[in-house]
Design a protein around this motif. Structure first.
Motif, PDB file in Angstrom:
ATOM      1  N   THR A 140      16.949 -49.651  10.795  1.00 31.97           N
ATOM      2  CA  THR A 140      16.767 -48.291  11.318  1.00 31.97           C
ATOM      3  C   THR A 140      15.431 -48.200  12.039  1.00 31.97           C
ATOM      4  OG1 THR A 140      17.964 -47.455   9.391  1.00 31.97           O
ATOM      5  CG2 THR A 140      16.801 -45.841  10.727  1.00 31.97           C
ATOM      6  N   SER A 141      15.468 -47.745  13.276  1.00 29.35           N
ATOM      7  CA  SER A 141      14.228 -47.644  14.048  1.00 29.35           C
ATOM      8  C   SER A 141      13.569 -46.283  13.847  1.00 29.35           C
ATOM      9  CB  SER A 141      14.495 -47.867  15.538  1.00 29.35           C
ATOM     10  OG  SER A 141      15.174 -46.763  16.093  1.00 29.35           O
ATOM     11  N   ILE A 142      12.281 -46.245  13.887  1.00 26.79           N
ATOM     12  CA  ILE A 142      11.547 -44.997  13.749  1.00 26.79           C
ATOM     13  C   ILE A 142      11.840 -44.071  14.919  1.00 26.79           C
ATOM     14  CG2 ILE A 142       9.506 -46.068  14.794  1.00 26.79           C
ATOM     15  CD1 ILE A 142       9.601 -43.149  12.253  1.00 26.79           C
ATOM     16  N   LYS A 327       3.408 -41.355  13.790  1.00 27.34           N
ATOM     17  CA  LYS A 327       4.234 -41.392  15.003  1.00 27.34           C
ATOM     18  C   LYS A 327       5.060 -40.112  15.135  1.00 27.34           C
ATOM     19  CE  LYS A 327       4.730 -46.431  15.295  1.00 27.34           C
ATOM     20  NZ  LYS A 327       5.687 -47.576  15.220  1.00 27.34           N
ATOM     21  N   LEU A 328       5.584 -39.625  14.011  1.00 27.75           N
ATOM     22  CA  LEU A 328       6.348 -38.369  14.033  1.00 27.75           C
ATOM     23  C   LEU A 328       5.445 -37.210  14.435  1.00 27.75           C
ATOM     24  CD1 LEU A 328       8.839 -36.631  13.496  1.00 27.75           C
ATOM     25  CD2 LEU A 328       8.194 -36.594  11.068  1.00 27.75           C
ATOM     26  N   LYS A 329       4.240 -37.155  13.892  1.00 30.87           N
ATOM     27  CA  LYS A 329       3.307 -36.078  14.232  1.00 30.87           C
ATOM     28  C   LYS A 329       3.005 -36.069  15.728  1.00 30.87           C
ATOM     29  CE  LYS A 329       0.936 -35.899   9.756  1.00 30.87           C
ATOM     30  NZ  LYS A 329      -0.357 -36.124   9.069  1.00 30.87           N
ATOM     31  N   VAL A 330       2.772 -37.238  16.287  1.00 33.84           N
ATOM     32  CA  VAL A 330       2.474 -37.349  17.721  1.00 33.84           C
ATOM     33  C   VAL A 330       3.648 -36.837  18.545  1.00 33.84           C
ATOM     34  CG1 VAL A 330       2.077 -38.975  19.615  1.00 33.84           C
ATOM     35  CG2 VAL A 330       0.831 -39.248  17.467  1.00 33.84           C
ATOM     36  N   ALA A 331       4.857 -37.214  18.162  1.00 33.42           N
ATOM     37  CA  ALA A 331       6.055 -36.778  18.891  1.00 33.42           C
ATOM     38  C   ALA A 331       6.254 -35.267  18.797  1.00 33.42           C
ATOM     39  CB  ALA A 331       7.287 -37.508  18.352  1.00 33.42           C
TER      40      ALA A 331
END
Length: 338
Positions: A140-142, A327-331
């Motif tokens: 599963t990719s982030i 990475k989620l926060k940045v997105a």
């Protein structure tokens, strides 16, 4: 070419003792770091435990033992680094450790003896769970996880102006005491002055106006005063329970004193100088309106578009991997969702 080969062999010969042999002091140092790793692990300081285990390995100079490898596997497991833990557990059960690479610690009590456990039994108990999680993390990719989360948030998110319109009335009617000072000149010769106010009501109609910065004003029809609301968005990414909260709230409400305008009358008096000031009367109106009419008069609901997105177990698993939550926060920031 022959000279290069000789030089390489000399280099290997010189450095081999540093890599594969150790003095008694090296073993003592390694044993000390292993003991510190046990203490850090038991106090849930897993990153500190890894540092001590690495120092123990350095002093063992290429050798190892099951005490060290077990604690290393369990530490990576507790840190949710399932890729690393699964790779190590494969070596533990399948390849093992050659006798010429074994070096036991000295003068200390191992984790196995200290807590009376079986390494093989403990690792067998977690093996299936670890293998499953390793499979999910590997396949599963982030990027897929982030895309799915943003899609669910965007589907629930509403335009701030629409939320304001839905939760506030377009027109508001209120009544307030009409401040009409009444001259009660009882005895002019003794210069006694008193002041009274009328008790009948004035009716005020307010109309809603929404500005481009999502501020709403209820402006009175006779421009006497207005009530202003500032709606704001609050978003929160809960990294403990793995969920996303989105709240629209009425962050500040107030009556603007400067917007109050009164009609002057000739009958404004006070007890001292005989004439009440305009500002004094204005303050009376302001205080009365402020105390009598609160925000509820202008709002339909108290909950403005609040919602919560909980992450799936797979999403939690992927986000627990090092660096993925950031990475989620940045997105989310790029999409103006955080």
């Amino acid at each position: 070419m022959r000279l290069k080969l000789i030089t390489f062999l000399i280099f290997i010969f010189i450095n081999s003792p540093n890599l594969y042999t150790q003095t008694s002091l090296d073993i003592v140092r390694a044993s000390n770091h292993y003991t510190k790793a046990i203490s850090a692990y038991k106090s849930s300081s897993y990153k500190t435990a890894l540092i001590h285990l690495k120092n123990a390995e350095t002093n063992l100079k290429g050798k190892t033992n099951k005490d060290l490898e077990y604690l290393k596997i369990m530490t990576f497991y507790k840190l949710k680094n399932y890729k690393k833990a699964y790779g190590l557990i494969q070596v533990y059960f399948e390849k093992g450790y050659p006798k010429n690479r074994i070096q036991y610690f000295k003068n200390i009590e191992s984790y196995r003896k200290k807590y009376n456990i079986s390494y093989d039994k403990m690792l067998t108990n977690i093996f299936i769970e670890l293998e499953d999680k390793y499979g999910i993390v590997t396949n599963t990719s982030i990027e897929e996880v982030i895309s799915a989360i943003i899609k669910r948030i965007s589907a629930k998110k509403k335009n701030l102006s629409d939320i304001i319109k839905y939760n506030t009335y377009e027109e508001v009617k209120i009544s307030s005491r009409k401040y009409t000072p009444v001259d009660t000149y009882n005895n002019k010769r003794r210069s006694t002055w008193t002041k009274k106010y009328g008790t009948h009501k004035n009716t005020y109609w307010f109309n809603r106006r929404i500005s481009t910065d999502n501020k709403i004003k209820f402006i009175c029809n006779n421009n006497s005063w207005y009530k202003k609301f500032v709606f704001s968005k609050k978003t929160y990414l809960n990294t403990r329970y793995y969920e996303y909260d989105y709240i629209i709230k009425n962050s500040s409400t107030y009556i603007s004193y400067n917007q109050i305008k009164l009609k002057r009358t000739k009958n404004w008096y006070n007890n001292s100088s005989g004439r009440s000031s305009y500002n004094e009367m204005k303050k009376m109106v302001y205080d009365d309106l402020k105390s009598k009419y609160n925000n509820k008069k202008f709002l339909k609901n108290s909950d403005y578009g609040k919602f919560k997105i909980s992450f799936t177990e797979t999403e939690k698993l992927i986000l627990q991997q090092q660096g993925n939550m950031e990475k989620l926060k940045v997105a989310l920031r790029k999409k103006l969702l955080l």
